[in-house]
Each structure stands twice: as structure tokens, then as C-alpha cells.
Design an enzyme around this catalytic site. Structure first.
Site, PDB file in Angstrom:
ATOM      1  N   TRP A  21      74.253  31.141  51.020  1.00 23.12           N
ATOM      2  CA  TRP A  21      73.442  31.824  50.015  1.00 23.12           C
ATOM      3  C   TRP A  21      73.497  33.347  50.152  1.00 23.12           C
ATOM      4  O   TRP A  21      73.950  34.054  49.249  1.00 23.12           O
ATOM      5  CB  TRP A  21      71.992  31.336  50.126  1.00 23.12           C
ATOM      6  CG  TRP A  21      70.993  32.142  49.362  1.00 23.12           C
ATOM      7  CD1 TRP A  21      71.193  32.847  48.208  1.00 23.12           C
ATOM      8  CD2 TRP A  21      69.608  32.331  49.699  1.00 23.12           C
ATOM      9  NE1 TRP A  21      70.035  33.453  47.801  1.00 23.12           N
ATOM     10  CE2 TRP A  21      69.045  33.163  48.703  1.00 23.12           C
ATOM     11  CE3 TRP A  21      68.806  31.877  50.730  1.00 23.12           C
ATOM     12  CZ2 TRP A  21      67.708  33.540  48.728  1.00 23.12           C
ATOM     13  CZ3 TRP A  21      67.473  32.249  50.740  1.00 23.12           C
ATOM     14  CH2 TRP A  21      66.940  33.066  49.746  1.00 23.12           C
ATOM     15  N   ASP A  49      77.457  23.878  51.145  1.00 24.68           N
ATOM     16  CA  ASP A  49      76.666  24.098  49.944  1.00 24.68           C
ATOM     17  C   ASP A  49      76.768  25.544  49.486  1.00 24.68           C
ATOM     18  O   ASP A  49      76.632  26.473  50.285  1.00 24.68           O
ATOM     19  CB  ASP A  49      75.192  23.760  50.225  1.00 24.68           C
ATOM     20  CG  ASP A  49      74.309  23.990  49.010  1.00 24.68           C
ATOM     21  OD1 ASP A  49      74.207  23.069  48.187  1.00 24.68           O
ATOM     22  OD2 ASP A  49      73.742  25.093  48.891  1.00 24.68           O
ATOM     23  N   TYR A  54      75.576  32.828  43.766  1.00 23.78           N
ATOM     24  CA  TYR A  54      75.572  33.518  45.045  1.00 23.78           C
ATOM     25  C   TYR A  54      76.624  34.626  45.040  1.00 23.78           C
ATOM     26  O   TYR A  54      77.816  34.371  44.842  1.00 23.78           O
ATOM     27  CB  TYR A  54      75.854  32.553  46.192  1.00 23.78           C
ATOM     28  CG  TYR A  54      74.794  31.490  46.404  1.00 23.78           C
ATOM     29  CD1 TYR A  54      73.527  31.587  45.824  1.00 23.78           C
ATOM     30  CD2 TYR A  54      75.046  30.378  47.191  1.00 23.78           C
ATOM     31  CE1 TYR A  54      72.560  30.620  46.023  1.00 23.78           C
ATOM     32  CE2 TYR A  54      74.088  29.400  47.398  1.00 23.78           C
ATOM     33  CZ  TYR A  54      72.850  29.527  46.808  1.00 23.78           C
ATOM     34  OH  TYR A  54      71.896  28.553  46.994  1.00 23.78           O
ATOM     35  N   GLN A 177      66.993  19.691  46.359  1.00 25.49           N
ATOM     36  CA  GLN A 177      67.186  20.775  47.330  1.00 25.49           C
ATOM     37  C   GLN A 177      65.997  21.747  47.260  1.00 25.49           C
ATOM     38  O   GLN A 177      66.010  22.701  46.492  1.00 25.49           O
ATOM     39  CB  GLN A 177      68.496  21.517  47.081  1.00 25.49           C
ATOM     40  CG  GLN A 177      68.803  22.515  48.191  1.00 25.49           C
ATOM     41  CD  GLN A 177      70.147  23.188  48.037  1.00 25.49           C
ATOM     42  OE1 GLN A 177      70.233  24.412  48.104  1.00 25.49           O
ATOM     43  NE2 GLN A 177      71.206  22.424  47.827  1.00 25.49           N
TER      44      GLN A 177
END
Length: 334
Positions: A21, A49, A54, A177
Site C-alpha cells: 500500500w 495484495d 496505490y 479486507q
């Protein structure tokens, strides 16, 4: 590394899942990011992930480049759609059919793969009919561009309705999530019970509360140089709600608990979220290879009931539990 089934599916994922992220494409140089991803692979992590938003698509590109040459069938790659990328035009956000079908192609191109194992709705879209969203996801699955569907930061009712439509369309919505850690437990009252009933499991982000639960932030002391709390590109906004002296003082009470178990505080925090039987994986990011090597050691750690009780006593009333806070506070209207 240990592996867990993702929801009511036959796919297993590594219970420590690598997330990029706030690091790749922004905080960390690409060479370091690649070394960190390779360290994750060496630690037995197979699940990765990311999201198109991002670093405005750069994180997907970095991840795809770093995984190039790996056996695709041995990996589980997740990405997400919702937030705007590119010029941020009027159709560049949300879960419309247009945005979903255009976004998946961009994500696959950047990731260098023909499909993702899990395609996730990054948030709930109140402006697009859910029927349209789920039909678009079904078409993505039928086109072979995603194997399963997931959601992120949806409420229990939203998950229920999305799951119902997915079943009618013949696709599998298998994951949620949310943010989840010792200090942020808002999913426990409603999201987790609904998910268990539906065969949906959690892939949780921020298991270490943006690093606060590692113990590196001390009450009454300056923020460590180079830490996430001093990063103006996004990290400081996500972490600031944890940085009051009361919270930091309580967090320090976790140190002796971790010491007794031979764990770092970060490993204790990860093991704590994995103790929830509805959690399939903890998302862990890293800016250096040694960080992911250390955090991966939380895999397979079992916390006994007395340890969990000591953690609850240490955290006390600081933990947020209100299910109305399911959407992250930095995204809620002021």
C-alpha cells in the site's frame, strides 16, 4: 509458512500476505522493493495484495516486475478497483461497469499476468446500483480475468447483499479486507458473524496499527526519523490517530507479553489477528527485506487464551469496537 483457505473456496493463501500500500512506487526505491518481495518469497509468502490506486498505478507495476519469472500458478495475486487513477475524470472512480471493465485490463497489464486470483471492490459505491457492480464482476470472472471476488471495508449488510447477488450470478464472493488490529476491532460485532455465516473470510490490513503496535513509537518522545508517522506522502495521516500518549503508554504494556513468548511486539500483533478464526491472512508491508523476514515468523504462532486475556487487559478500553466505524476514519466525513 502456514496456509489457510480463503472463505468457502478451495484456494489457500499464505497467512502472512504481502501488501504494498504505502511503500512501492512511493516510499521505497524499486530496487529495494524488489529485494523485499524476493525476501517475502524466500520466507514462504505466496500471496501478494495491491491496488490500482496505490502510488497511482506504480505499485502494481513494481509488484508485477518483481514477480516476473516466478511460476504464476504458485502465487496468489490480489488487486482492487474503486479509487480514481490517471487523470481522475468523471468515470475514473467507483464501481460502475465502465470503470471495473477498464480497470481490470489496466491492472493485468501492469501486473504482467493474464488473471488475478482475487479482484476486490476497494470500497462500497453508493452511487452505482449494486446489481450493475456485481454483474460487471461476474463478467470479469467469466472472461477468466479473475478467479474470485472480494470486498474491502464493506459493512455486514453490504456484504450480505453482495454475496446474495454473487450467488445468483454464479460467482464466488469469498473475502473481506477490513482494517483490524488490537486497537481497531470494529469488525468483530457484525462483519465477522455475517462473514462466518456466508463463507467469507477476512484478509486484514494494518495488523500492527501502522507500526504503532511494534512499540517503536514511545510516549513523550519525538517520532523516529524516517518512520511512517513522519511521511507526508500518506503514512502520517493513517497513523496519527494512534499517536497520543495514552495509547502509546498502553501499547508499551504489550512488551513483557511479547518477551515472555520470545516474540517481537510486531510478531505478537500479527499473531493476535491470526488468532481470529475468521481471518485468513494478515496483510504485512515492508520497506526493508529484514522487516518482512521478521514479520513472517508470526506464521504458525498460537496464542493461548491466557495470553489473549493479558493483551485485552493491557489494551483496556482503548480498543475501538463500534461497528459503525467499519469505514476507515480517515475516509469518513468530518
Amino acid at each position: 509458512m502456514e496456509f489457510r483457505y480463503l472463505g468457502n473456496s478451495g484456494m489457500k493463501i499464505s497467512e502472512i500476505t504481502y501488501g504494498n500500500w504505502l511503500t512501492h512506487g512511493s516510499q521505497v526505491e524499486n530496487e529495494t522493493a524488489t529485494k523485499t518481495i524476493h525476501a517475502a518469497l524466500d520466507a514462504g509468502i505466496t500471496s501478494f495484495d495491491t491496488a490500482d490506486v496505490y502510488a497511482n498505478t506504480k505499485a502494481e507495476q513494481v509488484l508485477g516486475d518483481a514477480l516476473a519469472g516466478q511460476r504464476r500458478e504458485s502465487l496468489e495475486i490480489f488487486t482492487k478497483v474503486y479509487w480514481p487513477t490517471g487523470p481522475k475524470g468523471h468515470n475514473d472512480v467507483g464501481l460502475s461497469r465502465k470503470h471495473i471493465l477498464e480497470s481490470i485490463d489496466g491492472s493485468l497489464r501492469r501486473l504482467g499476468t493474464d488473471y488475478v486470483d482475487l479482484y476486490q471492490a476497494h470500497r462500497y459505491d453508493v452511487e452505482t446500483p449494486l446489481e450493475e457492480t456485481m454483474q460487471a464482476f461476474a463478467d470479469v470472472v467469466r472472461a477468466g480475468k479473475a478467479l474470485y471476488i472480494g470486498v474491502s471495508e464493506w459493512t455486514a449488510d453490504q456484504i450480505r447483499e453482495g454475496h446474495r447477488l454473487a450467488q445468483e450470478l454464479g460467482i464466488q464472493l469469498i473475502s473481506s479486507q477490513p482494517q483490524y488490529n488490537m486497537l481497531w476491532r470494529v469488525i468483530e460485532a457484525e462483519v465477522v458473524p455475517a462473514s462466518k455465516e456466508l463463507g467469507v473470510s477476512q484478509i486484514v490490513w494494518s495488523p500492527m496499527a501502522q507500526g504503532v503496535l511494534t512499540g517503536k513509537y514511545k510516549p513523550g518522545q519525538p517520532l523516529p526519523q524516517g518512520s511512517r508517522a513522519t511521511d507526508s506522502t500518506g503514512g502520517d495521516n493513517a497513523i496519527k490517530r494512534y499517536l497520543d500518549d495514552e495509547t502509546l503508554t498502553q501499547v508499551q504494556k504489550l512488551q513483557p507479553i511479547a518477551d515472555d513468548l520470545g516474540l517481537t511486539m510486531g510478531q505478537l500483533a500479527i499473531a493476535w489477528v491470526l488468532a481470529n478464526d475468521n481471518v485468513s491472512a494478515a496483510l504485512v508491508g515492508a520497506s526493508r527485506p529484514e522487516q518482512i523476514e521478521s514479520n513472517a515468523k508470526a506464521a504458525g504462532v498460537t496464542l493461548e487464551a491466557d495470553v489473549l486475556a493479558k493483551i485485552d487487559e493491557a489494551i483496556g478500553s482503548l480498543a475501538k469496537t463500534d461497528p459503525a466505524l467499519t469505514v476507515s476514519p480517515e475516509e469518513r466525513p468530518v
